[in-house]
Design a protein around this motif. Structure first.
Motif, PDB file in Angstrom:
ATOM      1  N   ARG A 144       0.908  -1.280   0.016  1.00 12.76           N
ATOM      2  CA  ARG A 144       0.059  -0.010  -0.076  1.00 12.76           C
ATOM      3  C   ARG A 144       0.720   1.207  -0.135  1.00 12.76           C
ATOM      4  O   ARG A 144       1.788   1.425   1.103  1.00 12.76           O
ATOM      5  N   ALA A 192      -3.126   3.871  -2.577  1.00  9.91           N
ATOM      6  CA  ALA A 192      -3.499   3.001  -3.427  1.00  9.91           C
ATOM      7  C   ALA A 192      -2.645   1.479  -3.465  1.00  9.91           C
ATOM      8  O   ALA A 192      -1.716   1.579  -2.699  1.00  9.91           O
ATOM      9  N   ILE A 193      -2.733   0.628  -4.467  1.00 10.07           N
ATOM     10  CA  ILE A 193      -1.810  -0.332  -4.439  1.00 10.07           C
ATOM     11  C   ILE A 193      -0.754   0.177  -5.443  1.00 10.07           C
ATOM     12  O   ILE A 193      -0.848   1.009  -6.407  1.00 10.07           O
ATOM     13  N   GLU A 243       0.230  -3.668  -8.818  1.00  6.05           N
ATOM     14  CA  GLU A 243      -0.916  -3.842  -9.836  1.00  6.05           C
ATOM     15  C   GLU A 243      -0.447  -4.477 -10.937  1.00  6.05           C
ATOM     16  O   GLU A 243      -1.188  -5.409 -11.400  1.00  6.05           O
ATOM     17  N   HIS A 282      -4.496  -1.523   5.298  1.00  5.38           N
ATOM     18  CA  HIS A 282      -4.051  -2.314   4.180  1.00  5.38           C
ATOM     19  C   HIS A 282      -5.443  -3.219   3.401  1.00  5.38           C
ATOM     20  O   HIS A 282      -4.911  -3.732   2.413  1.00  5.38           O
ATOM     21  N   GLN A 307      -6.451  -2.360  -0.051  1.00  6.75           N
ATOM     22  CA  GLN A 307      -5.899  -2.716  -1.318  1.00  6.75           C
ATOM     23  C   GLN A 307      -6.141  -4.062  -1.434  1.00  6.75           C
ATOM     24  O   GLN A 307      -5.967  -4.610  -2.667  1.00  6.75           O
ATOM     25  N   THR A 330      -9.391  -4.504  -3.280  1.00  7.59           N
ATOM     26  CA  THR A 330      -9.266  -3.995  -4.601  1.00  7.59           C
ATOM     27  C   THR A 330      -8.698  -5.160  -5.554  1.00  7.59           C
ATOM     28  O   THR A 330      -9.192  -5.570  -6.676  1.00  7.59           O
TER      29      THR A 330
END
Ligand code: FAD
Ligand code: AMP
Lengths: 310, 249
Positions: free
Chosen positions: B9, B34-35, B40, B68, B71, B74
């Motif tokens: 993260r 974000a990741i 990603e 975390h 993420q 996601t």
């Protein structure tokens, strides 16, 4: 205090980056040895022995080193690691690949991308794409550092007289990685990280053929050609042209950015250049914030004119 | 084939991160997280291997505080099967992350581990190589192409001189470079479905990792600002300035 520098070469020549790492080693203070892994290349061993301030060149020679696989180099370094307090390499892709492998085995928390040595325990390094500079200190007995070469000078080549010691290679039988092939970019231009002048193109160049406009200027200035990530992703230029946070860090005397907007990740790799020129049709482009000289206009008109006036 | 993907993260890459008021660390309050972009890419590669029938299960793992899990969700929404959250309030350094990941590896026994080459926060570029070293696994870093054939992989790597191709036995560790693939976005239905996918929590203490701040952060500053230069009116003026003022050509 003893320092081991992992030397880099192309079987023909010691890399300039290694000279910068030796300069960093001198700033740490202590005895400096260089380790080289070669396929029986006496030429580079000889050259390394002439680098100023180096005491010993430790030479691991093996036909496997025709094409170097990181795991093998790490094994060689580990076989002599007892003798050393510091392990140094440049933050090239080779250094980044190998040093953490060595550090982990020695239970060392490595420190990457060092731009300043305050004392042998305290260092500065960029973080967050260079938008911040961290000062860190280590409490470890042994340390592993990658050196951002653009922040150091080059140790002199020619004045030294190091002893050369041939080392036996460790048993590589456990290695399960094999070299298949490489496709190295061939160019008669200077290497990007060693060039005095760099002309870089971005997405604004529109296609690979247009990169020839940069070649013309680079030819006249004996410059290297670089690129933004967008230009590389779009196939205008090979991957090893990429300048930036996740590409190469450069700091030439003159950096000419053409059709590059100036994203933070690009700036991270070039904003320490001595003089920066930006050519861009958008007068609001962030690249102008770091440029010493900005020229607003269409690159397709400006580049041919510039070439003719150099 | 089971694939393990460790993700980090970090700040959204569009955010310019600044030092905090007291210059003791960076200011991440109210910064969009974000990741890590390279992670990603690792997740995307694993999903593509599953879609092509080469992989059967993808497990994503992260080490950090409760936030975390955003993420991890996601990643689940993108197509990962299962998530593991190793919980700690500490901000771990790469060596400790690698040690904790090695424990997770031993529990999960995947055939392939795909991770990012670097976190865009600390710019360490260490964890993958350390992890591979601790487990004595082969490594193929900075991958721009990955082919799985039987119990071997062939990986094209982005190196300073161009490209290099290596082949390794599995299990192996691959770290991703930018041009490996272009990650997809999670669709709304998949984001909903991800809420029901399994997410296992493990306390870092239960892994027997002794968190050790071997390198201390003393200070965080802004880099010296470059002074904004001048706009020149013409190519002639530019050449004249480069010759006579900057004296660089
Ligand atoms: C994890 C991560 C890592 C990254 N690492 C890097 C990195 O290492 N290096 C890097 O460069 N980027 C990197 N990036 C990408 C970065 O964020 C930007 O997307 C990229 O730098 C943009 O490239 P560019 O300036 O060429 O393209 P753009 O931002 O599209 O800019 C093109 C510019 O060309 C100008 N232009 C167009 N036509 C003309 C013309 N005819 N004449 C004059 N000017 C013209 C436009 O005005 C514009 O300013 C990274 C991104 C991420 C997420
Ligand atoms: N806290 C973490 N949890 C899970 N994976 C991590 C963590 N930190 C780093 N990694 C992995 O290691 C890669 C490289 O990170 P770094 O060494 O910090 O640059 C990341 O892209 C992740 O795949």
């Amino acid at each position: 205090m003893k320092i081991l520098v992992l030397g880099e070469h192309n079987e023909n020549e010691i890399q300039q980056a290694t000279l910068c790492v030796v300069d960093a080693a001198k700033k740490l203070g202590g005895e400096i040895d260089i380790m080289l892994t070669t396929n029986a290349s006496d030429k580079v061993v000889n050259q390394a022995s002439k680098i100023d301030s180096v005491s010993k060149v430790l030479h691991f020679s093996n036909e496997r080193f025709q094409n170097i696989v990181g795991e093998d180099v790490a094994e060689c370094a580990l076989s002599i690691s007892d003798d050393y307090d510091f392990f140094l390499t440049s933050s090239s892709t080779t250094g980044k690949n190998i040093l953490p492998r060595i550090a982990a085995k020695l239970d060392i928390q490595q420190i990457s991308e060092i731009i300043e040595i305050i004392d042998p325990k305290t260092f500065k390094k960029p973080i967050y794409a260079g938008s911040c500079i961290a000062t860190v200190s280590t409490s470890q007995k042994k340390n592993a550092l990658t050196i951002r070469t653009t922040s150091f000078d080059k140790a002199e080549l020619g004045s030294g007289s190091a002893v050369v010691e041939t080392k036996n290679c460790p048993n590589f039988s456990s290695r399960r990685t094999d070299f298949v092939k490489n496709e190295l970019t061939v160019s008669d231009r200077p290497e990007l990280t060693a060039a005095d002048i760099i002309v870089s193109g971005g997405r604004g160049m529109q296609n690979a053929d247009n990169f020839a406009l940069l070649d013309g200027i680079a030819g006249k200035l004996n410059a290297a050609v670089g690129a933004s990530r967008a230009a590389v992703d779009s196939g205008f230029a090979p991957n090893d042209y990429q300048v930036g946070q996740t590409g190469k860090s450069v700091a030439p005397n003159l950096y000419i950015a053409v059709g590059i907007s100036g994203a933070i990740q690009h700036l991270a790799g070039m904003k320490d250049s001595k003089t920066i020129v930006a050519i861009n049709k958008d007068e609001e482009a962030p690249i102008f914030k770091v440029a010493d000289y900005g020229l607003v206009g269409d690159l397709f008109e400006l580049l041919p004119e510039l070439e003719s006036k150099l | 084939m089971k694939i393990l993907v460790p993700i980090k993260r970090v700040n959204d890459y569009n955010v310019k991160v600044r030092p905090n008021q007291s210059n003791t660390d960076v200011e991440l309050n109210n910064v969009k997280m974000a990741i890590n972009p390279f992670c990603e890419i690792a997740v995307e590669e694993a999903i593509r291997l599953k879609e092509s029938g080469k992989a059967t299960e993808i497990v994503v793992v992260t080490i950090g505080d409760s936030k975390h899990q955003e993420q991890l969700r996601t990643a689940l929404a993108l197509g990962v099967d299962r998530a593991v959250h190793v919980k700690t309030e500490h901000n771990l350094q790469p060596l400790d992350v690698a040690k904790a990941l090695a424990k997770v590896y031993e529990k999960e026994t995947p055939e392939l581990v795909i991770m990012g080459k670097v976190g865009i926060d600390g710019d360490h570029n260490q964890t993958g190589q350390m992890f591979a070293s601790l487990l004595e696994l082969p490594q193929a870093t900075f991958a721009s192409e990955l082919k799985v054939e039987g119990n071997k992989i062939e990986v094209t790597r982005e190196i300073d001189g161009g490209l290099e191709t290596l082949s390794t036995d599995l299990p192996a560790v691959v770290t991703t470079d930018l041009r490996l693939n272009e990650p997809r976005y999670a669709s709304l239905p998949n984001i909903m479905k991800a809420k029901r996918k399994p997410l296992e929590e493990i306390n870092i203490d239960d892994l027997g990792i002794d968190v050790n701040e071997k390198v201390k952060l003393l200070k965080v500053e802004s880099p010296p600002e470059r002074e904004e230069g001048v706009k020149v009116e013409s190519v002639d003026q530019l050449v004249e300035k480069l010759k006579n003022e900057a004296k660089v050509i």
